[in-house]
Design an enzyme around this catalytic site. Sequence first.
Site, short mmCIF file in Angstrom:
data_model
loop_
_atom_site.label_atom_id
_atom_site.label_comp_id
_atom_site.label_asym_id
_atom_site.label_seq_id
_atom_site.Cartn_x
_atom_site.Cartn_y
_atom_site.Cartn_z
N GLU A 123 24.61 -26.63 -19.32
CA GLU A 123 23.66 -27.40 -18.50
C GLU A 123 24.16 -28.81 -18.20
O GLU A 123 24.77 -29.45 -19.05
CB GLU A 123 22.35 -27.56 -19.28
CG GLU A 123 21.19 -26.81 -18.74
CD GLU A 123 20.68 -27.24 -17.37
OE1 GLU A 123 19.94 -26.43 -16.77
OE2 GLU A 123 21.00 -28.35 -16.84
N ASP A 124 23.88 -29.28 -16.97
CA ASP A 124 24.28 -30.65 -16.62
C ASP A 124 23.11 -31.62 -16.63
O ASP A 124 23.33 -32.83 -16.53
CB ASP A 124 24.95 -30.68 -15.23
CG ASP A 124 23.93 -30.48 -14.12
OD1 ASP A 124 23.13 -29.51 -14.21
OD2 ASP A 124 23.91 -31.27 -13.16
N LYS B 101 12.08 -26.42 -16.05
CA LYS B 101 12.74 -27.08 -17.18
C LYS B 101 12.07 -28.46 -17.32
O LYS B 101 11.76 -29.05 -16.30
CB LYS B 101 14.24 -27.27 -16.90
CG LYS B 101 15.00 -25.96 -16.67
CD LYS B 101 16.39 -26.25 -16.09
CE LYS B 101 17.09 -24.98 -15.66
NZ LYS B 101 18.39 -25.20 -15.01
N LYS C 219 18.29 -34.06 -10.40
CA LYS C 219 19.13 -32.93 -10.86
C LYS C 219 18.36 -32.05 -11.84
O LYS C 219 17.78 -32.54 -12.82
CB LYS C 219 20.41 -33.46 -11.50
CG LYS C 219 21.35 -34.01 -10.44
CD LYS C 219 22.72 -34.31 -10.99
CE LYS C 219 23.63 -34.74 -9.84
NZ LYS C 219 24.92 -35.21 -10.30
N GLY C 220 18.34 -30.77 -11.54
CA GLY C 220 17.65 -29.81 -12.41
C GLY C 220 16.15 -29.77 -12.22
O GLY C 220 15.45 -28.97 -12.83
N ASN D 70 17.34 -20.81 -4.10
CA ASN D 70 18.39 -20.43 -3.15
C ASN D 70 19.65 -19.93 -3.85
O ASN D 70 20.72 -19.87 -3.23
CB ASN D 70 18.76 -21.63 -2.28
CG ASN D 70 17.60 -22.06 -1.39
OD1 ASN D 70 17.13 -21.28 -0.56
ND2 ASN D 70 17.11 -23.28 -1.58
N THR E 269 26.01 -28.44 -5.71
CA THR E 269 25.09 -28.42 -4.56
C THR E 269 24.27 -29.71 -4.49
O THR E 269 23.55 -29.91 -3.51
CB THR E 269 24.17 -27.18 -4.61
OG1 THR E 269 23.84 -26.90 -5.96
CG2 THR E 269 24.85 -25.97 -4.01
N ARG F 74 12.03 -28.12 -6.61
CA ARG F 74 11.87 -28.65 -5.25
C ARG F 74 10.54 -29.43 -5.11
O ARG F 74 10.52 -30.55 -4.61
CB ARG F 74 11.91 -27.51 -4.24
CG ARG F 74 12.12 -27.98 -2.81
CD ARG F 74 12.05 -26.81 -1.85
NE ARG F 74 12.92 -25.71 -2.25
CZ ARG F 74 12.82 -24.46 -1.79
NH1 ARG F 74 11.91 -24.17 -0.89
NH2 ARG F 74 13.64 -23.51 -2.22
N SER G 79 18.86 -20.94 -13.40
CA SER G 79 18.79 -22.07 -12.47
C SER G 79 17.36 -22.28 -11.95
O SER G 79 16.59 -21.33 -11.84
CB SER G 79 19.72 -21.78 -11.28
OG SER G 79 19.44 -22.63 -10.20
N ALA G 80 17.06 -23.54 -11.61
CA ALA G 80 15.75 -23.85 -11.02
C ALA G 80 15.71 -23.50 -9.53
O ALA G 80 14.64 -23.44 -8.93
CB ALA G 80 15.47 -25.34 -11.18
N SER G 81 16.88 -23.24 -8.95
CA SER G 81 16.94 -23.08 -7.49
C SER G 81 16.39 -21.74 -7.00
O SER G 81 16.62 -20.70 -7.59
CB SER G 81 18.39 -23.21 -7.02
OG SER G 81 18.44 -22.96 -5.63
N ASP H 126 23.59 -22.78 -15.99
CA ASP H 126 22.88 -23.45 -14.91
C ASP H 126 23.79 -23.37 -13.67
O ASP H 126 25.00 -23.14 -13.80
CB ASP H 126 22.66 -24.91 -15.34
CG ASP H 126 22.07 -25.76 -14.26
OD1 ASP H 126 21.02 -25.39 -13.72
OD2 ASP H 126 22.68 -26.80 -13.92
N LEU H 127 23.22 -23.55 -12.48
CA LEU H 127 24.04 -23.40 -11.26
C LEU H 127 24.54 -24.76 -10.75
O LEU H 127 25.72 -25.08 -10.85
CB LEU H 127 23.22 -22.67 -10.18
CG LEU H 127 23.94 -22.40 -8.86
CD1 LEU H 127 25.17 -21.54 -9.04
CD2 LEU H 127 22.96 -21.72 -7.88
N ASP H 128 23.60 -25.56 -10.22
CA ASP H 128 23.98 -26.84 -9.63
C ASP H 128 24.49 -27.80 -10.72
O ASP H 128 23.76 -28.10 -11.66
CB ASP H 128 22.76 -27.44 -8.92
CG ASP H 128 23.03 -28.83 -8.39
OD1 ASP H 128 24.19 -29.16 -8.09
OD2 ASP H 128 22.05 -29.62 -8.26
P1 B16 Z 1 15.94 -25.27 -4.49
P2 B16 Z 1 19.91 -26.09 -11.02
C1 B16 Z 1 18.38 -27.32 -9.21
O1 B16 Z 1 19.45 -26.46 -9.51
C2 B16 Z 1 18.91 -28.60 -8.57
O2 B16 Z 1 19.66 -29.34 -9.52
C3 B16 Z 1 17.74 -29.45 -8.11
O3 B16 Z 1 18.22 -30.64 -7.50
C4 B16 Z 1 16.90 -28.64 -7.12
O4 B16 Z 1 15.78 -29.39 -6.68
C5 B16 Z 1 16.44 -27.35 -7.79
O5 B16 Z 1 17.58 -26.62 -8.24
C6 B16 Z 1 15.63 -26.46 -6.85
O6 B16 Z 1 16.48 -26.01 -5.82
O7 B16 Z 1 15.31 -26.29 -3.62
O8 B16 Z 1 17.19 -24.65 -3.92
O9 B16 Z 1 14.95 -24.20 -4.94
O10 B16 Z 1 20.63 -27.29 -11.54
O11 B16 Z 1 18.69 -25.71 -11.83
O12 B16 Z 1 20.83 -24.91 -10.78
MG MG Z 2 21.99 -28.36 -12.85
#
Ligand code: B16
Ligand code: MG
Length: 226
Positions: A170-171, A146, A46-47, A119, A18, A50, A115-117, A10-12
């Site tokens: 994973e956190d 997730k 977290k996780g 970005n 982040t 958006r 990661s869910a992000s 996982d990233l964040d």
């Molecule tokens: P974005 P992860 C997640 O990252 C964040 O923990 C979560 O707070 C955020 O809303 C989600 O990514 C989406 O991010 O807005 O940049 O697309 O923990 O899955 O790496």
């Molecule tokens: Mg995370």
Amino acid sequence: MSIIKACIFDLDGVIVDTAVYHYKAWKRLANELGFDITEEDNEKLKGVSRTRSLELILQWGGISKTDAEKEELAGRKNEWYVEMISRMTPDEVLPGAREFLELCINAGIKTALGSASKNSGMILENTGIAHLFNAIIDGNKVSKPKPDPEVFLKGAEELNEPPENCVVFEDAIVGVEAAIAGGMKVVGVGSAEVLGMANLVINGLNEMSLEKLYELNSPESKLNKE
Ligand code: B16
Ligand code: MG
């Protein structure tokens, strides 16, 4: 018997923090809408994707918006967030993360981001670690958030490994649940109280070693629970 052949990160919260930037941007949005959110509220995001994060925040503020308005609000938050992560540097990689990725690579273990992000590309580039991943699966590649295991199953698929040969780091509770649902071993990064269902819980990747990784699969180990 399964053999550990791949690690999916996982990233964040695992590779970088982040969450602090997400928090600042969501707080600014909530304040513009006339209410506030706390760090405790931020923990629940977290996780979480958006779109779902925005829905939760609006619910906390007792505010309802149309789909078009929600899209505009999520876009506004993302602009502020991107402005902050565009200034990230290699110093922001969490302790031990780069070193453990390199240990895996040197040991012939494949690595992927899960990661869910949406970005993740900018974050990995700015922190100088994009080259340490054989596959990158993020919010741009998945449709089910997730705790659905899609993100990790796609990671395993891109790495060409069956899920049972993969270990997820994973956190977030939803992420630990996603890894378990995908039939993978999981290392929780954070508090054992919160992530108790993981096979092993560590405070950060600086506590991880290849010995601990292989122990997850040893038939004698208590960490090898199904
Ligand atoms: P974005 P992860 C997640 O990252 C964040 O923990 C979560 O707070 C955020 O809303 C989600 O990514 C989406 O991010 O807005 O940049 O697309 O923990 O899955 O790496
Ligand atoms: Mg995370």
